[in-house]
Design an enzyme around this catalytic site. Structure first.
Site, short mmCIF file in Angstrom:
data_model
loop_
_atom_site.label_atom_id
_atom_site.label_comp_id
_atom_site.label_asym_id
_atom_site.label_seq_id
_atom_site.Cartn_x
_atom_site.Cartn_y
_atom_site.Cartn_z
N HIS A 13 45.15 34.70 45.50
CA HIS A 13 46.16 34.46 44.47
C HIS A 13 47.56 34.99 44.74
O HIS A 13 48.49 34.62 44.01
CB HIS A 13 45.68 35.03 43.13
CG HIS A 13 44.43 34.39 42.64
ND1 HIS A 13 44.37 33.06 42.28
CD2 HIS A 13 43.18 34.88 42.47
CE1 HIS A 13 43.14 32.77 41.90
NE2 HIS A 13 42.39 33.85 42.02
N HIS A 71 40.67 39.47 38.95
CA HIS A 71 40.44 38.09 38.52
C HIS A 71 41.69 37.58 37.83
O HIS A 71 42.23 38.26 36.95
CB HIS A 71 39.25 38.03 37.56
CG HIS A 71 39.04 36.69 36.93
ND1 HIS A 71 38.61 35.59 37.64
CD2 HIS A 71 39.23 36.28 35.65
CE1 HIS A 71 38.53 34.56 36.82
NE2 HIS A 71 38.90 34.95 35.61
#
Length: 143
Positions: free
Chosen positions: A31, A134
């Protein structure tokens, strides 16, 4: 179907730990792209980055969506110090540049093709021991 996906996610998480990649390291790999990687063809950013970061691979189903944040990792770590929302997620206090990749079409078999959108959004993360592990989503700044 959701139970199977959760089971596979847990198995993959265990395997990732077994080969030495922490959940935080996996979060960074999947990410964080700071500074943003330039690719020869801007419309191929998602395919290039998802393959380069081993998010997609031959023989594996295409990931339906993935977001790359173009801010220093420290800014995402700092989000973990923010008060969590009712779901337990922490949001970055400021909007950040990001690329949201969404799978084109309904076929989840490779080759994977994605649509990329450049956004300025706040990022929601789940944190463990003060580190993001996450990416739970993004949201536009309030006007």
């Amino acid at each position: 179907m959701a139970g199977w996906a959760l089971c596979m996610t847990l198995v993959l998480a265990v395997l990732a730990e077994a080969v030495g990649e922490s959940r935080y390291d996996k979060f960074l790999r999947q990410h964080v792209d700071h500074p943003q990687t330039s690719v020869l063809a801007a419309h191929r950013y998602c395919e290039t980055m998802l393959a380069r970061r081993r998010v997609t691979a031959p023989g594996r189903a295409c990931k339906p969506s993935n977001t790359f944040v173009h801010a220093p990792a420290e800014e995402l770590v700092a989000a973990c110090t923010q008060t969590p929302d009712e779901a337990g997620f922490h949001s970055t206090p400021t909007a950040m540049g990001l690329t949201a990749c969404r799978l084109r079409g309904r076929d989840t078999r490779p080759p994977c093709t994605y649509r990329a959108r450049q956004l300025q959004h706040h990022v929601r993360v789940a944190c463990v021991n003060g580190l993001p592990v996450h990416l739970a989503g993004t949201h536009a700044p309030t006007q």
